[in-house]
Enzyme design. Structure first.
Site, mmCIF file in Angstrom:
data_model
loop_
_atom_site.group_PDB
_atom_site.id
_atom_site.type_symbol
_atom_site.label_atom_id
_atom_site.label_comp_id
_atom_site.label_asym_id
_atom_site.label_seq_id
_atom_site.Cartn_x
_atom_site.Cartn_y
_atom_site.Cartn_z
ATOM 1 N N ASP A 173 0.805 -1.230 0.000
ATOM 2 C CA ASP A 173 0.000 0.000 0.000
ATOM 3 C C ASP A 173 0.830 1.269 0.000
ATOM 4 O OD1 ASP A 173 -2.813 -1.075 0.191
ATOM 5 O OD2 ASP A 173 -1.883 -2.076 1.890
ATOM 6 N N ARG A 222 3.176 5.221 17.125
ATOM 7 C CA ARG A 222 2.795 6.329 16.217
ATOM 8 C C ARG A 222 3.477 7.637 16.586
ATOM 9 N NH1 ARG A 222 2.267 2.489 12.942
ATOM 10 N NH2 ARG A 222 0.359 1.283 13.081
ATOM 11 N N ASP A 225 -5.192 4.665 14.116
ATOM 12 C CA ASP A 225 -3.866 5.147 13.745
ATOM 13 C C ASP A 225 -3.891 6.466 12.966
ATOM 14 O OD1 ASP A 225 -2.397 3.190 15.071
ATOM 15 O OD2 ASP A 225 -2.614 1.761 13.428
ATOM 16 N N SER A 277 -4.356 -7.632 8.611
ATOM 17 C CA SER A 277 -3.659 -6.364 8.744
ATOM 18 C C SER A 277 -2.775 -6.487 9.981
ATOM 19 C CB SER A 277 -4.678 -5.235 8.908
ATOM 20 O OG SER A 277 -4.001 -4.078 9.332
HETATM 21 N N1 ARG Z 1 -6.198 -1.767 17.402
HETATM 22 C C1 ARG Z 1 -4.838 -1.506 17.735
HETATM 23 C C2 ARG Z 1 -4.633 -0.050 18.037
HETATM 24 O O1 ARG Z 1 -5.440 0.728 17.655
HETATM 25 C C3 ARG Z 1 -3.870 -2.015 16.704
HETATM 26 C C4 ARG Z 1 -3.872 -1.349 15.381
HETATM 27 C C5 ARG Z 1 -2.891 -2.020 14.533
HETATM 28 N N2 ARG Z 1 -2.845 -1.578 13.200
HETATM 29 C C6 ARG Z 1 -2.913 -2.432 12.181
HETATM 30 N N3 ARG Z 1 -2.775 -1.932 10.990
HETATM 31 N N4 ARG Z 1 -3.109 -3.689 12.326
HETATM 32 O O2 ARG Z 1 -3.675 0.333 18.663
#
Ligand code: ARG
Length: 401
Positions: free
Chosen positions: A14, A95, A124, A175
């Site tokens: 992506d 992040r 995110d 993912s």
């Molecule tokens: N739900 C978790 C969070 O918001 C993990 C997110 C992970 N991202 C992903 N692209 N799988 O911190």
């Protein structure tokens, strides 16, 4: 001058396609930024070359693994941070460090916009953009998947049409986001919340049903930070890595939850965080003997609020900073050793010692040598129950019950 956009680049399909896609949609030059937060996998140089091969004008790579361990994982450990009591904030704490490097790169290369590969449904995107607003208020944000209609199918078609140096055939239904603090897996088959995760989902942990012999480990802390494992000095990054390996081999740190996302959706997540969970368990047990009762009770509330703020993308907020100061103050005497057994998916503490302990053997013992004057208890209990006793007499008088 051509406008420049800095893109948070993972090396995957992506974000590789996003380089050219953003270029075509906006006419801007794209600078790819890859940040190493201990996710393992390909080398930063391989990722850098791929970004250039996909049309980035510059590729900036940052080895932030020690920075991530010291400045992001350690505060999470001191807070015993578990969102909703389960999730050790794996993605949430990565992040802000990525944002820091994105903003730094934007300054260095004269970019006006920052781009990331998140969808419009997750946490995110919020963490990236709130972070960028805070550290670089003049910078604009764009998300090609969300804002420029870059779907998965279009990404594959685009990569094939342009002959981009990236694999498009490998079909991974999940993912995945990972770093040294842990690994998050979502989507696909897991979206049916009755489906148990299959074995192939896991990477950091071995199946706990077939564990090797129990592994006993001694973790030494100084002011809330792990400084040695089995007497060997370690940095925070080394401590996490070593425990990822040892606790991971015992299947420690597997988590399967439905969590509340910031955008109002409940979502199924599988996490594995062997090092983080072993460290948090050990750290909490050391706090149990070194932190005074009222401070400890209040800290649990603060830690929960801290976790929610960090989950919700408020890493750089004033409240989070204030809570950090409180948590830091509580860690002053959190020094000593914790001995724990890693086995069968569990990390169980079986010994603790500390020069700064509040545990007083002479007060606690039921054997001779007891220094606790038991006659004090009667009067104390009388007064402690007084308020409720007075109220209950009133209830009886007024309501007859
Ligand atoms: N739900 C978790 C969070 O918001 C993990 C997110 C992970 N991202 C992903 N692209 N799988 O911190």
């Amino acid at each position: 001058m051509t406008e420049r956009i800095v893109l948070a680049y993972s090396g995957g399909l992506d974000t590789s396609v996003a380089i050219g896609w953003i270029g075509e949609a906006t006419g801007a030059e794209v600078i790819a930024v890859a940040v190493d937060v201990g996710q393992g996998g390909e080398s930063l140089e391989t990722i850098r070359q791929r970004a250039l091969g996909c049309g980035a004008v510059e590729a900036y790579v940052a080895d932030a693994s020690d920075e991530f361990a010291n400045e992001y994982c350690m505060p999470a450990l001191k807070a015993n941070a578990l969102y909703q009591g389960h999730y050790p904030l794996v993605s949430a704490i990565s992040r802000p460090v990525i944002v820091k490097h994105l903003v730094k790169a934007a300054r260095e290369f004269g970019a006006t916009t920052v781009a990331h590969g998140c969808t419009g449904k997750g946490n995110d995107q919020v963490r990236f953009e709130v972070g960028i607003q805070t550290l670089g208020p003049d910078l604009k944000c764009i998300a090609p998947v969300r804002d420029l209609a870059l779907t998965r199918d279009k990404a594959i078609a685009f990569a094939e049409e342009k002959g981009l140096p990236i694999e498009t055939t490998k079909k991974n239904p999940y993912s995945i986001d990972q770093n040294v603090w842990g690994r998050a897996v979502e989507t696909g088959y897991l979206e049916d919340i009755w489906n148990a995760p299959t074995k192939d989902i896991y990477d950091y942990t071995a199946t706990p049903e077939f564990p090797p012999a129990p592994d006993e480990v001694i973790i030494s802390f100084e002011a809330g930070i792990p400084v040695a494992i089995d007497g060997v000095k370690v940095t925070p990054l080394q401590a996490i890595k070593e425990l990822n390996r040892r606790a991971g081999a015992q299947g420690v740190g597997r988590i399967d939850v439905v969590e509340d996302r910031l955008v109002g959706i409940k979502s199924r997540e599988i996490y594995e965080a062997p090092g983080a969970m072993a460290l948090i368990t050990a750290h909490k047990h050391l706090e149990d003997i070194t932190v005074e009762r009222e401070q400890a009770r209040f800290k649990a509330t603060v830690g929960q609020r801290w976790s929610e703020l960090v989950y919700d993308g408020q890493w750089f907020s004033p409240l989070k900073r204030s809570l950090d100061a409180f948590i830091e103050d509580t860690q002053r005497y959190v020094s000593g050793d914790i001995r724990m057994t890693l086995h069968g998916g569990q990390a169980i503490v079986n010994g603790r010692r500390s020069e700064t302990s509040l545990y007083d053997f002479d007060l606690a013992t039921y054997d001779t040598g007891d220094t606790f004057d038991q006659s004090m208890a009667r009067g104390f209990i009388e007064l402690w129950g007084m308020s409720a006793k007075v109220a209950s007499k009133r209830d009886l008088r007024v309501d007859g019950k």
